[in-house]
Design an enzyme around this catalytic site. Structure first.
Site, PDB file in Angstrom:
ATOM      1  N   LYS A 161       0.817  -1.198   0.000  1.00 26.84           N
ATOM      2  CA  LYS A 161       0.000   0.000   0.000  1.00 26.84           C
ATOM      3  C   LYS A 161       0.855   1.253   0.000  1.00 26.84           C
ATOM      4  CE  LYS A 161      -3.176  -2.075   3.327  1.00 26.84           C
ATOM      5  NZ  LYS A 161      -3.589  -1.994   4.722  1.00 26.84           N
ATOM      6  N   GLY A 162       2.107   1.135   0.465  1.00 27.11           N
ATOM      7  CA  GLY A 162       2.921   2.309   0.772  1.00 27.11           C
ATOM      8  C   GLY A 162       3.155   3.271  -0.379  1.00 27.11           C
TER       9      GLY A 162
ATOM     10  N   GLU B  31       7.804   2.194  -6.246  1.00 27.45           N
ATOM     11  CA  GLU B  31       7.911   1.742  -4.851  1.00 27.45           C
ATOM     12  C   GLU B  31       8.084   2.962  -3.946  1.00 27.45           C
ATOM     13  OE1 GLU B  31       7.271  -0.128  -2.523  1.00 27.45           O
ATOM     14  OE2 GLU B  31       8.544  -1.900  -2.606  1.00 27.45           O
ATOM     15  N   ASP B  32       7.652   2.829  -2.707  1.00 26.63           N
ATOM     16  CA  ASP B  32       7.809   3.926  -1.752  1.00 26.63           C
ATOM     17  C   ASP B  32       9.237   4.010  -1.222  1.00 26.63           C
ATOM     18  OD1 ASP B  32       7.586   1.522  -0.418  1.00 26.63           O
ATOM     19  OD2 ASP B  32       6.037   2.175   0.984  1.00 26.63           O
TER      20      ASP B  32
ATOM     21  N   ASP C  32      14.668  -0.745   0.979  1.00 21.45           N
ATOM     22  CA  ASP C  32      15.298  -0.919   2.293  1.00 21.45           C
ATOM     23  C   ASP C  32      16.273  -2.094   2.175  1.00 21.45           C
ATOM     24  OD1 ASP C  32      15.606  -0.629   5.099  1.00 21.45           O
ATOM     25  OD2 ASP C  32      13.929  -1.942   5.512  1.00 21.45           O
TER      26      ASP C  32
ATOM     27  N   LYS D 269      17.247   3.513   1.369  1.00 21.60           N
ATOM     28  CA  LYS D 269      18.123   3.420   2.547  1.00 21.60           C
ATOM     29  C   LYS D 269      19.266   2.471   2.191  1.00 21.60           C
ATOM     30  CE  LYS D 269      14.599   2.519   5.656  1.00 21.60           C
ATOM     31  NZ  LYS D 269      13.948   2.354   6.978  1.00 21.60           N
TER      32      LYS D 269
ATOM     33  N   PHE E 223      13.744   4.852  10.601  1.00 23.45           N
ATOM     34  CA  PHE E 223      12.401   4.390  10.255  1.00 23.45           C
ATOM     35  C   PHE E 223      11.528   5.617  10.043  1.00 23.45           C
ATOM     36  CE2 PHE E 223       8.156   2.749  10.727  1.00 23.45           C
ATOM     37  CZ  PHE E 223       8.223   1.629   9.911  1.00 23.45           C
ATOM     38  N   VAL E 224      10.970   5.719   8.841  1.00 21.54           N
ATOM     39  CA  VAL E 224      10.210   6.925   8.491  1.00 21.54           C
ATOM     40  C   VAL E 224       8.746   6.584   8.183  1.00 21.54           C
ATOM     41  CG1 VAL E 224      12.176   8.272   7.674  1.00 21.54           C
ATOM     42  CG2 VAL E 224      11.024   6.726   6.087  1.00 21.54           C
TER      43      VAL E 224
ATOM     44  N   ARG F 129       0.008   7.112   7.256  1.00 25.77           N
ATOM     45  CA  ARG F 129       0.144   7.137   5.797  1.00 25.77           C
ATOM     46  C   ARG F 129      -0.326   8.465   5.204  1.00 25.77           C
ATOM     47  NH1 ARG F 129       1.234   1.872   3.951  1.00 25.77           N
ATOM     48  NH2 ARG F 129       0.249   0.199   5.103  1.00 25.77           N
TER      49      ARG F 129
HETATM   50  P1  IMP Z   1      12.518  -4.158   1.678  1.00 31.92           P
HETATM   51  O1  IMP Z   1      11.982  -5.416   1.074  1.00 31.92           O
HETATM   52  O2  IMP Z   1      13.264  -4.426   2.961  1.00 31.92           O
HETATM   53  O3  IMP Z   1      13.311  -3.308   0.721  1.00 31.92           O
HETATM   54  O4  IMP Z   1      11.292  -3.335   2.221  1.00 31.92           O
HETATM   55  C1  IMP Z   1      10.500  -2.570   1.451  1.00 31.92           C
HETATM   56  C2  IMP Z   1       9.216  -2.310   2.185  1.00 31.92           C
HETATM   57  O5  IMP Z   1       9.394  -2.223   3.599  1.00 31.92           O
HETATM   58  C3  IMP Z   1       8.676  -0.961   1.784  1.00 31.92           C
HETATM   59  O6  IMP Z   1       7.864  -1.057   0.647  1.00 31.92           O
HETATM   60  C4  IMP Z   1       7.932  -0.508   3.007  1.00 31.92           C
HETATM   61  O7  IMP Z   1       6.613  -1.003   2.966  1.00 31.92           O
HETATM   62  C5  IMP Z   1       8.670  -1.163   4.152  1.00 31.92           C
HETATM   63  N1  IMP Z   1       9.620  -0.211   4.788  1.00 31.92           N
HETATM   64  C6  IMP Z   1      10.959  -0.206   4.723  1.00 31.92           C
HETATM   65  N2  IMP Z   1      11.481   0.822   5.420  1.00 31.92           N
HETATM   66  C7  IMP Z   1      10.431   1.492   5.928  1.00 31.92           C
HETATM   67  C8  IMP Z   1      10.334   2.679   6.733  1.00 31.92           C
HETATM   68  O8  IMP Z   1      11.309   3.350   7.117  1.00 31.92           O
HETATM   69  N3  IMP Z   1       9.074   3.051   7.055  1.00 31.92           N
HETATM   70  C9  IMP Z   1       7.947   2.386   6.654  1.00 31.92           C
HETATM   71  N4  IMP Z   1       8.008   1.279   5.904  1.00 31.92           N
HETATM   72  C10 IMP Z   1       9.244   0.839   5.540  1.00 31.92           C
END
Ligand code: IMP
Length: 181
Positions: A44-45, A100-101, A104, A132, A154-155, A167
């Site tokens: 959803k992000g 993508e939002d 990470d 990040k 964490f944002v 959100r």
């Molecule tokens: P990844 O698979 O670890 O790259 O994570 C990606 C997903 O984790 C993003 O689409 C977000 O939904 C969530 N996420 C990662 N970091 C944050 C953050 O700082 N705040 C909120 N959601 C996050």
């Protein structure tokens, strides 16, 4: 301006986001103006970024939605990614842009990219508002277009949540540690 008590500070303001999204839209319009791209919103992000970015695209395009989730109510990735790659979306021969939002660990986009590549798109690129890089687990994984690189914080806001909250904030902010510790 609405600023809940749990927000520690505003990291990226509404104006900064707006300027960046407009700039990204200009670059992407130039690249995709003759390609009728398929923009994919990763729910959803990404929904807020996606809605703004598509209106900064001044060319024909189509949209669709996918669901991916790796976080529950924690601020640390669960390490497993659940993908619900839309049945009925035709990727073959399309110029696909995943929106993508935040990037990470990159587990989510790594899984998604590997899945979509098997569906034979004409091209596949990744756009992320936030990155990040210091948190990367899938080494070397990068987005093709990134809005802002941020530190290991964490944002929330602008689509990003903590436990489904925040959100709707129009900016990106950090949470007070006591909220999640
Ligand atoms: P990844 O698979 O670890 O790259 O994570 C990606 C997903 O984790 C993003 O689409 C977000 O939904 C969530 N996420 C990662 N970091 C944050 C953050 O700082 N705040 C909120 N959601 C996050």
């Amino acid at each position: 301006m609405y600023c809940p008590d749990e927000i520690e500070r505003i990291l990226i303001s509404e104006d900064e986001i707006k300027a960046k999204v407009a700039e990204m839209g200009r670059v992407l319009t130039e690249e995709y103006k003759d390609k009728n791209p398929l923009f994919i919103c990763v729910l959803k992000g990404s929904v807020v970024f996606f809605a703004d970015l598509m209106r900064e695209m001044h060319c024909p395009l189509e949209i669709n939605f996918l669901k991916a989730s790796s976080y529950g109510s924690s601020t640390v990735s669960a390490g497993t990614v659940k993908l619900d790659v839309g049945a009925g979306i035709e990727f073959e021969g399309r110029h696909v842009v995943i929106v993508e939002d935040i990037l990470d660990t990159a587990r989510t986009l790594y899984s998604l990219k590997n899945d979509l590549i098997t569906r034979n798109p004409a091209s596949l690129k990744i756009v992320t508002l936030l990155d990040k890089p210091s948190r990367r687990v899938v080494k070397g994984f990068t987005a093709d277009y990134t809005g802002f690189a941020i530190d290991d914080l964490f944002v929330v806001g602008y689509g990003l949540d903590y436990d489904e909250r925040f959100r709707n904030l129009p900016y990106v902010g950090t949470l007070k540690p006591e909220v999640y510790s």
